[in-house]
Design an enzyme around this catalytic site. Sequence first.
Site, PDB file in Angstrom:
ATOM      1  N   GLY A 136       0.732  -1.238   0.220  1.00 31.43           N
ATOM      2  CA  GLY A 136       0.041  -0.094   0.115  1.00 31.43           C
ATOM      3  C   GLY A 136       0.846   1.165   0.182  1.00 31.43           C
ATOM      4  CE1 TYR A 137       5.507   5.512   3.100  1.00 30.13           C
ATOM      5  CE2 TYR A 137       7.236   4.144   2.455  1.00 30.13           C
ATOM      6  CZ  TYR A 137       6.905   5.199   2.903  1.00 30.13           C
ATOM      7  OH  TYR A 137       7.738   6.213   3.203  1.00 30.13           O
TER       8      TYR A 137
END
Length: 269
Positions: free
Chosen positions: A172-173
Amino acid sequence: MHFLKPIPGGVMSDRASLPAPHKGRAVIVTGGGRGIGLSIAQRLARDGAKVLVSDTDEQILAEAVKSLEAEGAVVAGYHGDLSLESEAEGMAALALDRFGTIDILVNNAGGGVILPFLEHTAETLRRTIDRNLWTAIWSCRAVLTHMEERRYGRILNIGADSVRNGLWNHAGYNAAKGGMHGLTTGLAREFATCGITVNTVAPCAVNTPQLSELREQNPELVERWLSVIPMARAAEMGEVASMVSYLASIEAGYITGQVVSVNGGSTML
């Protein structure tokens, strides 16, 4: 023969004997209240720049401004959520009001929720994208018209080496930071003939207060991350700041569209 003595963080102890590469320049450092952002603001101020730091935490921002003023810096603070276009425009307006110009933008604001991908929620993913990518998009838009008119500017995005090495729990990051890396190359080409350079500095693990907290909570995970680094240690914040300072300088005028990793060798080439 006179040698400069390195001290922790990569800052030289005899900086007074060196020229000030950013003397008279006006800089914005987003997310500059603590950690890597504050280290960057301190380095650029020591290198002669007037610095506006932004942060979403008003108390932390006030403490950062006070510490920079104590070092003799010309500094301003802006409290706001830069994932909102109006807040980014307000930050740029304040910098122009205080300093008369914006020479350098450092998009450091960020911080994501680091989780296995299937443990994310819509809210945690949105927060990660907002903090990292939208803050950079709106901040770039807020300063680029001014830089284009002046035919000069330096934009530095603080990306992540995890985009390249696929670090555990970072999907996600990496979606957010990968977008920032893509923003870098697109803007670099679009403004290449305008005297504006756009680059990304991509750290790996960095010795920040946040990493120390995470090490206490989950030491095995942190050690797993460090295991991909040939130098077997995290970067110091000043080592990241020194690369930002160089790429923000006039000397680096022929470097644009690059993702420069400060990573102890965790990715190569």
